[in-house]
Design an enzyme around this catalytic site. Structure first.
Site, PDB file in Angstrom:
ATOM      1  N   HIS B 129      44.434  17.208  74.664  1.00 50.19           N
ATOM      2  CA  HIS B 129      43.615  16.315  73.863  1.00 50.19           C
ATOM      3  C   HIS B 129      43.486  17.021  72.441  1.00 50.19           C
ATOM      4  O   HIS B 129      43.734  18.178  72.257  1.00 50.19           O
ATOM      5  CB  HIS B 129      42.026  16.220  74.351  1.00 50.19           C
ATOM      6  CG  HIS B 129      41.053  15.415  73.557  1.00 50.19           C
ATOM      7  ND1 HIS B 129      40.807  15.615  72.216  1.00 50.19           N
ATOM      8  CD2 HIS B 129      40.693  14.061  74.113  1.00 50.19           C
ATOM      9  CE1 HIS B 129      39.814  14.732  72.111  1.00 50.19           C
ATOM     10  NE2 HIS B 129      39.839  13.939  73.293  1.00 50.19           N
ATOM     11  N   GLN B 209      37.449  17.191  81.668  1.00 59.22           N
ATOM     12  CA  GLN B 209      37.758  16.092  82.696  1.00 59.22           C
ATOM     13  C   GLN B 209      37.898  16.603  83.920  1.00 59.22           C
ATOM     14  O   GLN B 209      38.009  15.833  84.943  1.00 59.22           O
ATOM     15  CB  GLN B 209      39.289  15.539  82.306  1.00 59.22           C
ATOM     16  CG  GLN B 209      39.208  14.866  81.051  1.00 59.22           C
ATOM     17  CD  GLN B 209      38.525  13.670  80.938  1.00 59.22           C
ATOM     18  OE1 GLN B 209      38.046  12.932  81.943  1.00 59.22           O
ATOM     19  NE2 GLN B 209      38.064  13.205  79.413  1.00 59.22           N
ATOM     20  N   LYS B 232      30.180  13.384  80.082  1.00 57.36           N
ATOM     21  CA  LYS B 232      31.353  12.765  80.905  1.00 57.36           C
ATOM     22  C   LYS B 232      30.851  13.064  82.350  1.00 57.36           C
ATOM     23  O   LYS B 232      31.547  12.639  83.247  1.00 57.36           O
ATOM     24  CB  LYS B 232      32.449  13.386  80.598  1.00 57.36           C
ATOM     25  CG  LYS B 232      33.119  13.097  79.116  1.00 57.36           C
ATOM     26  CD  LYS B 232      34.535  13.917  79.095  1.00 57.36           C
ATOM     27  CE  LYS B 232      34.967  13.926  77.631  1.00 57.36           C
ATOM     28  NZ  LYS B 232      35.407  12.359  77.103  1.00 57.36           N
ATOM     29  N   CYS B 370      43.418  10.224  71.964  1.00 63.48           N
ATOM     30  CA  CYS B 370      43.394  11.410  71.322  1.00 63.48           C
ATOM     31  C   CYS B 370      44.496  12.485  71.979  1.00 63.48           C
ATOM     32  O   CYS B 370      44.178  13.529  71.867  1.00 63.48           O
ATOM     33  CB  CYS B 370      42.118  11.993  71.321  1.00 63.48           C
ATOM     34  SG  CYS B 370      40.797  11.193  70.350  1.00 63.48           S
TER      35      CYS B 370
END
Lengths: 145, 412
Positions: B129, B209, B232, B370
């Site tokens: 990212h 993530q 997230k 991104c």
């Protein structure tokens, strides 16, 4: 050639039929985009890119018999569809008509709700650039006279 | 046939806890599959924010009054729960930040500036990212250090051999994604860490993530830093964490100056507070940090292994069903993935696909995610990304696939 006002009314009438259905509206815009003639690759230059668009948009214009002729293209079909509406309204009109045009069809067909704020900004940049071309041709003509 | 464990995972009951999911968008039930961007929040998180402001809003740490004490305790309780969640040795090794980006910037600006010199090298992967690229570019430029990139294969994986080839006695820092946001690839981080340590480099894991989906144990991994974001993983926006090993954090200079991070200030000299406070200048995002504990509680009660199993099942189902869509090409087919389905429809721009899915109430992300260098690696401007969370269902994936079939039929 119909007047800018008449063409806008035609567009408003066409969209009226599908205005309740967002998906149908988007599909319709996309189809318009798929029908827009492709711009030749040599016109897709960095100079012809409209800034402020999320997707890539190229715009160029010529001047024939006192009327501005626009050509535009994009890498996305929906954007091409939006462009094709602007071309339909503003292409082959006189610089004065383009500069004085109030594009009421954008709001009337509920474009902002359909395409969202980011694309609306891009759409406005496109209109601005089209008016800039009109102003350019008008100024050039005045200088030449 | 579903197994007993899967049956005991009651998705309907989980969905009940997420008020935002109970709505129609553009005339269709909302299908929210943009979870890698941000997940939705269960009621207990929303209520914790509300409860904090309603009953004990107060600035933390220096107040002597009852509310300040209560707020401080709740704030520090979240730190403790994060420590347990990632299995850090002590809660002082957990620093609150705004999110993963700030955590990485913090390390680049402090540890990076302190330890990099001309000719040194920082290694990242081609999957990163922008948040794990740009901070390193900035510090490398400042210090005359070089950024090295582990290449990405057609499947969206990196190879340990390529990493070994880049690793040298010049390597100071290795900063890699635990899991890729754009493709879902889970990187072989344990091996990377082991090899990097043999080369005496420190390792930062961008776990943004990973933490929502995998069981994460910083001690077992032996990473030196880990960065993550709670929005997230069912928590509020604006709360992230940086984990760092105590001895490294203690050696690092402060990041920003201000309140909380000082021990003593005179106009001649300031002495800094101990970790973690040394890195927490200014009044933090107290309400959201307090509520983050509820997000962790939500995950812990379901169990991360159970969440992982359920999501893997969904991912396998989605991966298989997407094959039914004409002109669809899956981008990122790594053997080990978290719940990310990134794809393109040949002949249609991802923006257009995203807009048409939205007309059906389906929320996905479109674009470069991104990760512009990664998109360039695949020769793409972007992809459509569906990313899964624990409240998603196979029925929702069916809705996605039916909509995609219709869209694919429109391609000229």
């Amino acid at each position: 050639m119909s007047s800018i006002a008449d063409i806008q009314q035609d567009i408003i009438d066409e969209f009226e039929l599908i205005s309740e259905d967002r998906e149908a509206t988007i599909f319709y815009i996309m189809e318009l985009g798929q029908k827009l003639p492709e711009m030749s690759e040599d016109l897709k230059t960095e100079d012809n890119i409209i800034k402020g668009c999320q997707s890539k948009v190229w715009l160029t214009a010529g001047y024939e018999d006192g009327k501005v002729v626009f050509q535009a293209d994009s890498n996305t079909d929906i954007t091409k569809g939006l462009i094709s509406l602007l071309i339909r309204v503003l292409s082959e009109q006189t610089p004065d008509d383009i500069l004085n045009a109030e594009l009421n069809f954008v709001e009337a067909i509920g474009m902002n709700q359909v395409i969202g704020s980011q694309r609306t900004n891009g759409f406005n940049s496109m209109i601005k650039q089209m008016k800039m071309y009109a102003l350019g041709f008008k100024t050039k003509e005045q200088v030449n006279q | 046939m579903e197994t007993a464990t899967k049956q005991s995972f009651d998705v309907a009951a989980i969905r009940e806890q997420f008020p935002v999911l109970k709505q129609e968008v553009n005339g269709y039930p909302l299908t929210y599959i943009d979870n890698a961007a941000t997940s939705q929040k269960p009621l207990r998180v929303i209520e914790a924010v509300n409860h904090y402001y309603t009953f004990y809003n107060s600035n933390i740490h220096r107040g002597v009054h009852t509310l300040a004490e209560k707020a401080t305790n709740a704030f520090e309780a979240t730190r403790k729960s994060i420590q347990q969640f990632i299995n850090a040795r002590e809660s002082e090794e957990v620093i609150f930040t705004k999110g993963t980006s700030e955590s990485i910037n913090l390390v680049a600006a402090t540890y990076g500036r302190q330890n990099l010199s001309a000719g040194d090298e920082v290694i990242i992967t081609g999957l990163e990212h922008h948040s794990n690229i740009v901070p390193w570019q900035m510090v490398c430029e400042e210090k005359g250090a070089n950024l090295k990139v582990i290449p990405v294969s057609d499947k969206g994986e990196i190879s340990i051999d390529d990493f070994k080839n880049l690793l040298s006695d010049k390597t100071r820092i290795v900063s890699v994604a635990y899991a890729s946001n754009a493709l879902g690839t889970v990187n072989p981080v344990k091996e990377i860490i082991k090899l990097a340590h043999q080369a005496e480099a420190v390792v930062l894991l961008d776990a943004a993530q990973a933490v929502p989906h995998l069981e994460v144990d910083v001690q077992a991994l032996d990473c030196d830093f880990m960065a993550g974001s709670f929005h997230k993983m069912y928590g509020p926006t604006g709360v992230g964490f940086l984990y760092g090993k105590r001895h490294i954090l203690e050696e690092m200079p402060p990041y920003q100056g201000g309140g909380e991070m000082i021990k003593e200030v005179t106009f001649e000299k300031t002495t800094y507070n101990d970790i973690p406070f040394k890195f927490e200048a200014g009044t933090p995002n107290i309400a959201d940090i307090v509520a983050t504990k509820e997000a962790i509680g939500f995950i812990n009660e379901l169990g991360r292994a159970a969440i992982g199993n359920y999501e893997n099942d969904l991912l396998a189902y989605g991966t298989q069903k997407l094959q039914e869509v004409d002109k669809l090409r899956l981008i990122g087919t790594a053997d080990h993935k978290v719940g990310v389905l990134s794809f393109v429809l040949e002949g249609m721009h991802p923006f257009d696909v995203g807009m048409m899915l939205d007309a059906r109430g389906i929320a996905v992300r479109t674009g470069h995610h991104c990760t512009m260098p990664l998109m360039e690696r695949f020769g793409l401007e972007g992809t459509v990304r569906a990313s899964l969370a624990v409240y998603n269902t196979k029925e929702e994936l069916d809705v996605l696939i039916e909509a995609l079939k219709k869209i694919a039929g429109r391609i000229k």
